[in-house]
Write a protein that holds these residues in place. Structure first.
Motif, PDB file in Angstrom:
ATOM      1  N   ASP A  19      -7.120   2.960  -3.571  1.00  0.00           N
ATOM      2  CA  ASP A  19      -6.151   3.869  -2.952  1.00  0.00           C
ATOM      3  C   ASP A  19      -6.848   5.151  -2.474  1.00  0.00           C
ATOM      4  N   LYS A  23      -7.482   6.735   1.371  1.00  0.00           N
ATOM      5  CA  LYS A  23      -7.069   8.096   1.701  1.00  0.00           C
ATOM      6  C   LYS A  23      -8.254   8.980   2.078  1.00  0.00           C
ATOM      7  N   THR A  76      -2.431  10.164  -6.960  1.00  0.00           N
ATOM      8  CA  THR A  76      -2.915   8.781  -6.909  1.00  0.00           C
ATOM      9  C   THR A  76      -3.234   8.268  -8.313  1.00  0.00           C
TER      10      THR A  76
END
Ligand code: ATP
Ligand code: MG
Length: 122
Positions: A19, A23, A76
């Motif tokens: 993740d 990003k 996150t």
């Protein structure tokens, strides 16, 4: 700049790594650690003996980012590391004074993570 240090369960790491990469935050370190939270030692049985296990294995993530990226890293980690059970871990946010890329001598927030202007390794 901030360092986000998180103690997490091992299985939470891969989703967090993926993740963060998506990003634009690919740079981090991990260490296998042992630690204890606020619970007392857990009793385990081994060959008939009761053992009090005071420390348990965790994964430590260290990720240094520009101030404006701190919240996305924390969110996150929370998203993937929270199961709701005791022992989910903890996140600490620390100030970072300097960051220097050894190869070039550049310093500052630009050396930390992916930035549009930066060259990508082939
Ligand atoms: N105050 C602290 N300082 C340093 N490391 C910590 C601290 N609190 C937790 N850790 C590290 O985080 C790991 C996981 O902590 P843990 O999730 O058990 O915290 P907790 O406060 O007991 O919360 P929970 O009630 O969810 O278990 C510990 O094994 C330890 O490695
Ligand atoms: Mg605990």
């Amino acid at each position: 700049m901030k360092m986000i240090t998180a103690f997490i369960r091992h299985e939470a790491f891969e989703p967090i790594r993926q993740d963060l990469l998506e990003k634009g935050i690919p740079s981090l370190s991990i260490t296998e650690v042992k630690g204890s939270g606020r619970q007392k030692g857990v009793v385990e049985h081994y060959r008939g003996a009761s053992l009090s296990v005071n420390v348990r294995p965790k994964l430590k993530i260290e990720c240094v980012v520009d101030d404006h990226e701190k919240d996305v890293v924390v969110e996150t980690i929370l998203k993937h590391a929270r199961t709701g059970s005791i022992g989910d871990g903890k996140i600490f946010v620390l100030p970072v004074e300097e960051a220097i890329r050894i190869r070039t001598g550049e310093d500052g927030g630009e050396v930390l993570q992916l930035h549009e202007a930066s060259e990508m390794p082939s």
